[in-house]
Design an enzyme around this catalytic site. Sequence first.
Site, PDB file in Angstrom:
ATOM      1  N   SER A   1      21.234   1.237  27.041  1.00 52.33           N
ATOM      2  CA  SER A   1      21.209   0.945  28.463  1.00 52.33           C
ATOM      3  C   SER A   1      22.215  -0.117  28.843  1.00 52.33           C
ATOM      4  O   SER A   1      22.674  -0.909  28.017  1.00 52.33           O
ATOM      5  CB  SER A   1      19.813   0.504  28.869  1.00 52.33           C
ATOM      6  OG  SER A   1      19.533  -0.722  28.228  1.00 52.33           O
ATOM      7  N   LYS A   2      22.514  -0.088  30.105  1.00 53.22           N
ATOM      8  CA  LYS A   2      23.419  -1.022  30.726  1.00 53.22           C
ATOM      9  C   LYS A   2      22.934  -2.447  30.468  1.00 53.22           C
ATOM     10  O   LYS A   2      23.725  -3.356  30.307  1.00 53.22           O
ATOM     11  CB  LYS A   2      23.357  -0.758  32.233  1.00 53.22           C
ATOM     12  CG  LYS A   2      24.657  -0.810  32.944  1.00 53.22           C
ATOM     13  CD  LYS A   2      24.463  -0.165  34.299  1.00 53.22           C
ATOM     14  CE  LYS A   2      25.470  -0.720  35.284  1.00 53.22           C
ATOM     15  NZ  LYS A   2      25.432  -0.066  36.565  1.00 53.22           N
TER      16      LYS A   2
END
Length: 486
Positions: free
Chosen positions: A255-256
């Site tokens: 994830s970011k």
Amino acid sequence: MEVRTRIAPSPTGYAHLGTIYQAMFDFCLAKKAKGKFIVRIEDTDRARFVEGAEEVVFSALEWFGLTPDEDPIKGGPFAPYRQSERLDIYRKYVNLLLEKGHAYHCFCTKERLAELRISQEKDKLPPMYDKCCLGLSADQIKENLDNNMPYVIRMKIPKSEVIKVHDSLVGDIEFDSNLIDDQVLLKADGFPTYHLAVVVDDYLMKITNIIRGKEWLPSTPKHILLYRFFGWEDSIPKYTHLPVILNADGKGKLSKRDGHASVDFYKKEGFLPEAILNYLSNIVWNHPDGKEIYDLKELEKAIDINSPKIINITSQAPRFDLKKLEWMNGEYIRKMSDEDLTKRLEDFLVDHPAPEIIAPLVPLVKERIKKLSDFILLTNFITEAPEYDMEVFKRIKVENQKDVLQNIYEELQKMEKPWKSEVFEKTFKDLAQKLDIKAGDMFQLIRVAVSGQLVTPPLFESIQILGEEETIKRVASVVQKYPLFD
Ligand code: GLU
């Protein structure tokens, strides 16, 4: 028929590694089949519009060498490749669906939909539109439109059907149409949703193969239905849904949030694009010879457009292991010629204060670095006087360090210039013996005095780059500073 693959990124201003992972397979398939790799920009979500975001995607693709054959900048036979420039096209196709009775106007307000959702949640029902507007008569619709009531167009999902999706990796998957929502196709602002645009564009752009992340698999039955509604069943692309890359702990997708999903992070750390591609393919695919290090051509070789799986990759979600990637990156660095590595480092270290020292340092650090940024940590002391830390000196098991350093200083002063490696070695081995300390500790003390750190490229070679004067100056400064350390 020409093989045509595509990626369809939404420009969010962030180049996600997952996009590259997907693009790599699409690119290789197109190359293998002598077809075309297309980039289409899905920018229909106006709420998420970010200025300059498209460039972020293109520069990332370019960095990896995944050059598109057709895209919004280059153009191509099916331009425009930016969805925001294709609104008339979507409008035309949505009208076609309305005419055929496969879509309908929905005038429900946000408030009504919110209430509906709350009551469904309460009753533990899946959140779905209740087809309220499906029952509107032609007259009612006309009246609402005449009154400028805002509306969306929804897809009419047939009741109680099994929708089959064929995925090249996992085979046939069946979906119950009763669990598929009457998807909005055209939003109140006149923009299409992803589902309408993706099908219309993939069809018009003659896309033959869709390789994308598995998170899109649940959307695929809607797409299959749209192909059917339009009468385009013969043009349904072959789907391959790639396993989603998970975080290192296996919890959640890369994830970011943890910063390791961004192409920018890898660029800044000095990872090599070819090593990243190698890693991204290796987490889901095994080279037939068991090789771990291979270039993209080898992946391309393994693709067989005529085999049912196209490429024999696992359907299991892989974990992203940064340590493994670092190792791989180090292997690539070691494989590189000194000239190539110098060039890469020069490009990477554009602001280096003394670029002329990069080339002579390369053979000294090549075995010791895993990524280009390690070069700075290892060699920074050459261009910048170190900040000494007494704790580092304490790690060297030598008593009376100040006296020893004083002796080192005197020997350096005496040594005939230009210093020679053998003389340097012998001088300090003799000195170590005289002072009754280990030769290894002696050299370690010189290293720390010169660099402030316990690990450097080979000592004598580093000193040669640093220069004799500077070396003597640094040792002298440590002797002077030493009382501060006591
Ligand atoms: N816009 C979608 C994305 O951001 C495209 C999904 C697809 O490939 O169909 O990944």
